[in-house]
Design an enzyme around this catalytic site. Structure first.
Site, PDB file in Angstrom:
ATOM      1  N   ARG A  25       0.842  -1.202   0.000  1.00 46.95           N
ATOM      2  CA  ARG A  25       0.000   0.000   0.000  1.00 46.95           C
ATOM      3  C   ARG A  25       0.875   1.249   0.000  1.00 46.95           C
ATOM      4  NH1 ARG A  25      -4.874   1.563   4.206  1.00 46.95           N
ATOM      5  NH2 ARG A  25      -3.256   1.352   5.793  1.00 46.95           N
TER       6      ARG A  25
ATOM      7  N   ASP B 295      -3.437   3.244  14.460  1.00 51.43           N
ATOM      8  CA  ASP B 295      -2.633   3.789  13.371  1.00 51.43           C
ATOM      9  C   ASP B 295      -3.190   5.151  13.014  1.00 51.43           C
ATOM     10  OD1 ASP B 295      -4.925   3.341  11.859  1.00 51.43           O
ATOM     11  OD2 ASP B 295      -4.021   1.799  10.581  1.00 51.43           O
TER      12      ASP B 295
END
EC number: 2.3.3.9
Length: 533
Positions: free
Chosen positions: A169, A449
């Site tokens: 990603r 996160d």
């Protein structure tokens, strides 16, 4: 006659930092490749970012997202995406995490079907982290990656056939890479991450029938997907790869994108293999997109679960849309991590994971995400029982009929004092860790996160700036309450092991500044990035 002195010219590509091993990655050929990507696509990237700003201004003025009238033919047409490669047919359990060597080894060895190596939400983009991540993935692709910790424990990769399938990603379109200047301009972080990885690894992975494969984050429209399609096609051409070799899964993690799922699939139909419910960023995007709408203020984040009607509608629409088009519909992240030394608390946490994964497989998802290896057996057992085949695209979900109002309906709930203080704590602790170079941080037995921190940060701004929000005990949510929470936090954290403890005061100052601003900052990581080395 005196000599004519020519003015010094700036080199076409400048690397404004140094990190161990960068010379082996940033070769003259690699830099030429990256410069070409920048020059071809940077004007279009900037145009799409300007379109985002224009659209957000319309939402701030009272407009609401809706399905597009100009793309009705795409939504109603009978078309399907290209066939899914064999390596991605079974994705029932995927693990995600940052790109440091230990994580890469553990994730590839974890027993998950796929590993999403994340340069975005779980990696703090210091130059050292980015270069180390690219080096780790390059070594992993050829099977030579090893790591020895401070205690002398050695980590090595399992044989190729036993490893999870690698999916990378890159960072989103909105982010720059400040350490790479091309013709004096910062390069797109998206094109740097994906381009550098593809330049060094695409041919090796293609030979092994492993793509390369990518997760594409933060898209808001079909036009942004079309920009990715053109960029990826150019990468294939420049590297001598067959058209469609690079495969992608798109995260539907913004509210505008939820209204363009068909269109995004169509724009990438020759290479896309699925969509993913990026639930945490999606909740953040709901808050950010509708920040000016006083009737759509969310309760504390612990109450905004996937059973809330607006999230249930989003996930079921994604399943229906993907399966109609021959694509996978991936479920979301379980952020829980095992709780040591507390049997009851751990059992309760694992029960929440079990219920969430049971909901996903029952709804028709083709796979799910976990943040910790210990959750893989739980998720796998649930999907094995509920999905005996490699996927369940046969589950058409024709019963699902989602209108715009369903995707926009605000959930009911409350804000407790613990929920308010918890948002402040998560923001400060995560931001302190991020500024110290850690992008994935365990806080109170949840793996936080950037996406989960953004929910907490955006909620604080939303609650404080609407002026009519109260805690469930009647206390008004105002800046005095916020300042008290900030002042009390250092003493509260004094006895805890805090990642990036040396950055706590800086984090407090930055959160205070951003929360007081009249306009919600689009992304916490944009101003914070300027503070990173």
């Amino acid at each position: 006659m005196s000599a004519v002195l020519k003015p010094a010219t700036r080199p076409a590509v400048e690397i404004a930092a140094q990190a161990a091993g960068q010379a082996e990655l940033l070769t003259p050929a690699a830099l030429d490749f990256l410069a070409d990507l920048h020059r071809r696509f940077e004007p279009r990237r900037q145009a799409r970012l300007a379109a985002r700003r224009k659209r957000q201004a319309e939402f701030d003025a009272g407009a609401l997202p809706d399905f597009r009238t100009d793309t009705r033919a795409i939504r109603e047409g009978d078309w399907r995406v290209a066939p899914i490669p064999a390596a991605l047919l079974d994705r029932r359990v995927e693990i995600t995490g940052p790109v440091d060597p230990k994580m890469v080894i553990n994730a590839l060895n974890s027993g998950a079907n796929c590993y999403m190596a994340d340069f975005e939400d779980s990696t703090a983009p210091t130059w050292d982290n980015l270069i180390a991540g690219q080096r780790s993935l390059r070594s992993a692709v050829v099977g030579t990656l090893e790591f020895v910790n401070e205690n002398g424990k050695r980590y090595a990769l399992k044989p190729f056939e036993e490893r999870a399938v690698l999916i990378v990603r890159p960072r989103g379109w909105h982010l720059d890479e400040k350490h790479v200047l091309i013709d004096g301009e910062r390069m797109s972080a998206s094109l740097f991450d994906l381009g550098l990885f593809a330049f060094h690894n695409a041919k090796t992975l293609a030979v092994r029938d492993r793509g390369p494969y990518f997760y594409i984050p933060k898209l808001q429209s079909m036009e942004e997907a079309a920009l990715w399609q053109d960029a990826l096609s150019h990468v294939e051409s420049a590297l001598g790869l067959p058209r469609g070799q690079l495969k992608v899964t798109v995260l539907i993690e913004t509210l505008p994108a939820a209204f363009e799922m068909d269109e995004i699939l169509h724009a990438l139909r020759k290479r896309i293999v699925g969509l993913n419910c990026g639930r945490w960023d999606y909740i953040f995007s709901y808050i950010k997109t509708l920040r000016a709408h006083r009737d759509r203020v969310l309760p504390e984040r612990g109450q905004v679960t996937m059973t809330q009607p607006f999230l249930k509608a989003y996930s079921e629409l994604l399943i229906k849309t993907c399966h109609r088009r021959g694509a996978h519909a991936m479920g979301g992240m379980a952020a829980q991590i095992p709780i040591a030394n507390d049997v009851e608390a751990n059992a309760a946490a694992m029960s929440r994971v079990h219920a969430d994964k049971q909901r996903e497989v029952g709804a028709g998802h083709d796979g799910t995400w976990v943040a910790h290896p210990a959750l893989i057996p739980i998720a796998r057992a649930i999907f094995d029982a509920g999905m005996p085949c490699k996927h369940q695209q046969s589950v058409a979900r024709d019963d699902v009929n989602v209108a715009a109002a369903d995707l926009l309906a605000p959930p009911l709930g409350t804000i407790t004092r613990a929920g308010f203080d918890g948002n402040v704590e998560v923001c400060v602790r995560y931001l302190a860790a991020w500024l110290a170079g850690s992008g994935c941080v365990p806080i109170h037995w949840l793996m936080e996160d950037a996406a989960t921190a953004e929910i907490a940060r955006a909620q604080l701004w939303q609650w404080l700036h609407h002026g009519n929000v109260h805690l469930d005990d009647g206390t008004r949510v105002d800046f005095a309450l916020f300042e008290r929470a900030l002042l009390n936090l250092p003493s509260k954290l004094a006895d805890e092991k805090v990642v990036g403890a040396e950055k706590v005061q800086e984090a407090i100052g930055l959160l205070d500044e951003l929360t007081h601003r009249d306009e919600l900052e689009d992304f916490l990581t944009v101003p914070a990035y300027e503070r990173l080395p």
